[in-house]
Design a protein around this motif. Structure first.
Motif, PDB file in Angstrom:
ATOM      1  N   VAL A  70      -1.008  -6.674   1.683  1.00  0.00           N
ATOM      2  CA  VAL A  70      -0.874  -6.188   0.309  1.00  0.00           C
ATOM      3  C   VAL A  70       0.610  -5.998   0.022  1.00  0.00           C
ATOM      4  O   VAL A  70       1.286  -5.222   0.702  1.00  0.00           O
ATOM      5  CB  VAL A  70      -1.631  -4.864   0.076  1.00  0.00           C
ATOM      6  CG1 VAL A  70      -1.396  -4.367  -1.352  1.00  0.00           C
ATOM      7  CG2 VAL A  70      -3.122  -5.040   0.332  1.00  0.00           C
ATOM      8  N   HIS A 130      -3.750  -5.363  -5.793  1.00  0.00           N
ATOM      9  CA  HIS A 130      -4.194  -3.969  -5.758  1.00  0.00           C
ATOM     10  C   HIS A 130      -3.510  -3.264  -6.929  1.00  0.00           C
ATOM     11  O   HIS A 130      -2.402  -2.735  -6.792  1.00  0.00           O
ATOM     12  CB  HIS A 130      -3.799  -3.322  -4.440  1.00  0.00           C
ATOM     13  CG  HIS A 130      -4.555  -2.067  -4.128  1.00  0.00           C
ATOM     14  ND1 HIS A 130      -4.609  -0.998  -5.004  1.00  0.00           N
ATOM     15  CD2 HIS A 130      -5.298  -1.702  -3.047  1.00  0.00           C
ATOM     16  CE1 HIS A 130      -5.336  -0.035  -4.470  1.00  0.00           C
ATOM     17  NE2 HIS A 130      -5.774  -0.441  -3.282  1.00  0.00           N
ATOM     18  N   HIS A 160      -8.538  -5.317  -6.144  1.00  0.00           N
ATOM     19  CA  HIS A 160      -9.097  -3.998  -5.879  1.00  0.00           C
ATOM     20  C   HIS A 160      -9.586  -3.417  -7.200  1.00  0.00           C
ATOM     21  O   HIS A 160      -8.906  -3.515  -8.227  1.00  0.00           O
ATOM     22  CB  HIS A 160      -8.046  -3.069  -5.277  1.00  0.00           C
ATOM     23  CG  HIS A 160      -8.506  -1.644  -5.216  1.00  0.00           C
ATOM     24  ND1 HIS A 160      -9.151  -1.126  -4.121  1.00  0.00           N
ATOM     25  CD2 HIS A 160      -8.459  -0.651  -6.143  1.00  0.00           C
ATOM     26  CE1 HIS A 160      -9.469   0.129  -4.372  1.00  0.00           C
ATOM     27  NE2 HIS A 160      -9.067   0.441  -5.595  1.00  0.00           N
ATOM     28  N   THR A 164      -9.521   4.516  -4.897  1.00  0.00           N
ATOM     29  CA  THR A 164      -8.994   3.979  -3.652  1.00  0.00           C
ATOM     30  C   THR A 164      -8.788   5.091  -2.629  1.00  0.00           C
ATOM     31  O   THR A 164      -8.517   6.241  -2.976  1.00  0.00           O
ATOM     32  CB  THR A 164      -7.649   3.262  -3.881  1.00  0.00           C
ATOM     33  OG1 THR A 164      -7.157   2.755  -2.642  1.00  0.00           O
ATOM     34  CG2 THR A 164      -6.609   4.183  -4.504  1.00  0.00           C
ATOM     35  N   SER A 181      -7.086   0.401 -12.034  1.00  0.00           N
ATOM     36  CA  SER A 181      -8.112  -0.348 -11.309  1.00  0.00           C
ATOM     37  C   SER A 181      -9.488  -0.305 -11.953  1.00  0.00           C
ATOM     38  O   SER A 181     -10.501  -0.544 -11.299  1.00  0.00           O
ATOM     39  CB  SER A 181      -8.185   0.159  -9.865  1.00  0.00           C
ATOM     40  OG  SER A 181      -7.014  -0.198  -9.156  1.00  0.00           O
TER      41      SER A 181
END
Length: 291
Positions: A70, A130, A160, A164, A181
């Motif tokens: 990532v 992400h 993503h 998280t 997200s």
């Protein structure tokens, strides 16, 4: 890669420990927080598996794995694991590993150039994003130059979605913002890049219904079921996995935070239909990856 001999294809595994460099300041605390959140000792010093160790683990179980780093160095200050290194190790373990890469969309045209090179020269099959760690909305048009390169190269995108474990329980959540997200932002991306496969990673708590809506409405959107033990899946996710989205659901563990051993054991206990089980575990991924 002998697909017929594989038990499953895990669509969500992480390359965490770069070879040949020391951890950056704060990385120990970051991984310790992850270990607490997932109740898994993998984040402790010396406990994170290397990519080579990951390959051996998956080979022993006859499970193929999509693996990626990532690129969140701009926001976290932690140097990214070089995409080229992950790709090279994956190539050495091509019987079991499928390489994805990660590029911060803020890198703009430079990132787009890197994406093309990674696909053409290193066999990269897709790209992991992400939004919370990279601090961007997926439908921010500044990211589109990178998406255009990925789409033109015929690669896959994996985003993503939802809450998280990164920064969970840490002071200020490590300054991570969950708002980025929400999977509804990917509805715009799916509409404007209709031929680019888009995977929504994880049960998208607290936006599970938004994720299901986008995946139902847009033919190029899929869901990977990683990051949670299946015994905690919301009932509506299981309902859609058994019916309307049975050809668009993908097995993913979130290794090393969640192991495939744990995920697969718990998957046996939920109400997935017998005819749907092989689709989720292998066949949908096989088709998407063109294996």
């Amino acid at each position: 890669m002998n697909i017929d001999e594989l038990v499953a294809i895990d669509f969500h595994t992480h390359a965490e420990e770069p070879c040949g460099c020391q951890r950056d300041d704060g990385y120990h605390e970051f991984q310790a927080g992850m270990a607490r959140y997932f109740r898994n000792p993998a984040g402790a010093q010396g406990m994170l598996p290397t990519v080579q160790e990951t390959a051996a683990y998956y080979r022993e179980r006859k499970i193929a794995c999509v693996i990626f780093p990532v690129d969140a160095e701009r926001e976290t200050g932690f140097r990214r694991y070089e995409n080229e290194e992950v790709a090279k190790i994956a190539a050495e373990n091509a019987d079991i590993m499928i390489p994805f890469a990660s590029i911060d969309p803020a890198k703009g045209k430079m990132g787009a150039r890197e994406a093309r090179r990674l696909v053409r020269d290193f066999g990269i099959k897709g790209f992991k994003f992400h939004p919370t760690m990279q601090a961007f909305y997926p439908n921010d048009r500044d990211a589109y130059v990178l998406y255009e390169a990925i789409a033109e190269e015929g690669a896959i995108t994996l985003f993503h979605t939802g809450q998280t474990g990164v920064g969970a329980g840490m002071r200020g959540g490590m300054n991570m913002r969950l708002k980025y997200s929400n999977p509804i932002h990917l509805d715009d991306v799916a509409a404007e890049f209709p031929d680019m496969p888009i995977i929504l990673a994880h049960p998208s708590f607290p936006w599970q219904e938004e994720a299901l809506a986008v995946a139902t409405h847009k033919p190029n959107v899929y869901i990977d079921m990683s990051g949670w033990s299946p015994k905690y899946f919301p009932s509506i996710l299981i309902q859609y996995a058994n019916t309307m989205l049975k050809h668009k659901m993908l097995f993913g563990s979130d290794w090393p935070a969640i192991t495939p051993d744990r995920w697969l054991k718990d998957f046996e206990t939920i109400g997935i239909r017998d005819e749907v089980r092989p689709l989720i575990l292998k066949e949908n991924a096989r088709k998407l990856l063109k294996l």
